[in-house]
Design an enzyme around this catalytic site. Structure first.
Site, mmCIF file in Angstrom:
data_model
loop_
_atom_site.group_PDB
_atom_site.id
_atom_site.type_symbol
_atom_site.label_atom_id
_atom_site.label_comp_id
_atom_site.label_asym_id
_atom_site.label_seq_id
_atom_site.Cartn_x
_atom_site.Cartn_y
_atom_site.Cartn_z
ATOM 1 N N HIS A 1 -88.510 114.593 13.158
ATOM 2 C CA HIS A 1 -89.073 114.522 11.419
ATOM 3 C C HIS A 1 -87.786 115.445 10.893
ATOM 4 C CE1 HIS A 1 -93.400 113.866 12.745
ATOM 5 N NE2 HIS A 1 -92.673 112.631 12.220
ATOM 6 N N GLU B 1 -87.900 119.159 9.544
ATOM 7 C CA GLU B 1 -88.509 120.137 10.525
ATOM 8 C C GLU B 1 -87.375 121.176 11.009
ATOM 9 O OE1 GLU B 1 -92.509 117.656 10.768
ATOM 10 O OE2 GLU B 1 -91.472 118.308 12.748
ATOM 11 N N GLU C 1 -95.961 122.312 17.904
ATOM 12 C CA GLU C 1 -95.863 122.456 16.367
ATOM 13 C C GLU C 1 -95.640 123.875 16.370
ATOM 14 O OE1 GLU C 1 -95.901 120.237 14.343
ATOM 15 O OE2 GLU C 1 -96.742 118.371 14.881
HETATM 16 ZN ZN LIG Z 1 -93.083 116.581 12.977
#
Ligand SMILES: [Zn+2]
EC number: 3.5.1.96
Length: 345
Positions: free
Chosen positions: A63, A66, A224
């Protein structure tokens, strides 16, 4: 030219972002004997002279907005190229979506992390840059794992930051293992990275980590690391322990991990996925609610036309809520604490 630039600056991220659509392959050897191969934009492989039994893939920027994981990986690559970090294992670093990074956006046209395990070629086929990239990344992962022989341990840590805040700042998604046991040693490693909240999936997925796990038998995770911030605005001290642990893995200097104890972890499994069925789908909590927030039994979570979704289980917590998804897509995942004591090795 690429070789000289990389030897001088070690800045593979800058090279990647200057060439988001592709980079001519090249290879060279560092003074310490580590072989360096650039396979494509954002794709760089390293093989030290006497390497251990681990084949490690670090990925970031799947992504594009990020940024913290991109900074972590770029620093690791720079330190390898400039001779500061002496690798002890084979390593492939992937910067997932350079075009989206340049735009400062999560994606250009489609969520790259929903396109793996062949999903890039489903429906309309390989019709956009993200679908092509997913297909290419699968190819590079296969190539990296297949280039080494003998008994090998395969790893893929796909590093992300979440869109929203989280009750537990860092958490990992452990892909569905189709009934195989979860690995204590991997949970211990995650804990050393300050990741002690883990979501154990029970269904196949189109994510990068599930692809590496299911297709290549890798210990693979989506990790994450905190909340999305623009480049340069990340408080890198919050990621220091994670970066340090990853570096220790790469240099085979990881201290012995403390013994596994379930009490150190928040382990969850998916209880239900709530899919958006009508245009009237509405979430009944604040927009900025944190991942892993839980409410008392009976609390109204969402309505969808005539349907009502209420908290059904003690400890049920929500993650990834998004009312703006297309009809038929997942609008929220509800998770519950999981006792894993009998399903670990
Ligand atoms: Zn992500």
């Amino acid at each position: 030219m690429i070789e000289q630039q990389l030897r001088d600056t070690g800045d593979f991220l800058a090279l990647t972002l200057a060439n988001p659509d592709g980079l001519s392959p090249c290879h060279f050897t560092l003074d310490n004997g580590t072989a360096v191969e650039v396979w494509d934009t954002g794709v760089i492989a390293f093989q030290p002279v006497n390497y251990g039994t681990k084949d490690i893939i670090l990925s970031c920027g799947v992504h594009g907005n990020e940024t913290a994981p991109i900074e972590i990986c770029a620093e690791i690559v720079k330190d390898i190229l400039t001779g500061k970090l002496l690798l002890a294992e084979r390593l492939l670093v992937l910067i997932g979506n350079p075009a989206a990074i340049n735009l400062g956006k999560r994606e250009v046209t489609e969520n790259l992390n929903r396109l793996f395990s062949g999903h890039h070629s489903k429906g309309a086929g390989v019709i956009n840059a993200e679908r092509k990239r997913a297909k290419d990344l699968e190819h590079y992962v296969s190539r990296f794992y297949q280039q080494s022989e003998g008994e090998r341990q395969r790893y893929l840590y796909d590093l992300h930051t979440a869109i929203r805040g989280s009750r537990f700042e860092k958490f990992a998604v452990y892909p569905f293992l189709h009934g195989k046991p979860w690995r204590k040693q991997q949970l211990q490693f995650l804990a050393a990275c300050e990741v002690t909240t883990v979501l154990l999936m029970q269904t196949a997925a189109s994510t990068f980590s599930y692809y590496a796990s299911n297709t290549h038998g890798a210990d693979a995770f989506t990790i994450e690391l905190g909340k999305v911030q623009p480049f340069g605005q990340n408080d890198m001290t919050r990621f220091a322990k994670t970066a340090q642990t990853l570096r220790a893995l790469l240099t085979a200097t990881l201290a012995e991990l403390p013994p596994f104890s379930a009490a150190h972890f928040h382990l969850y499994e998916v209880y239900r996925a709530i899919n958006k069925q009508t245009q009237d789908f509405k979430l009944h909590f604040a927009d900025d609610v944190e991942n892993f927030t839980s409410y008392p039994m009976g609390t109204l979570l969402a309505t969808d036309g005539d349907l009502e979704y209420r908290v059904e289980r003690e400890g049920e917590a929500l993650i990834f809520p998004n009312a703006k998804v297309a009809i038929g897509q997942r609008a929220m995942l509800m998770v519950i604490p999981k006792d894993v004591s009998k399903q670990l090795i």
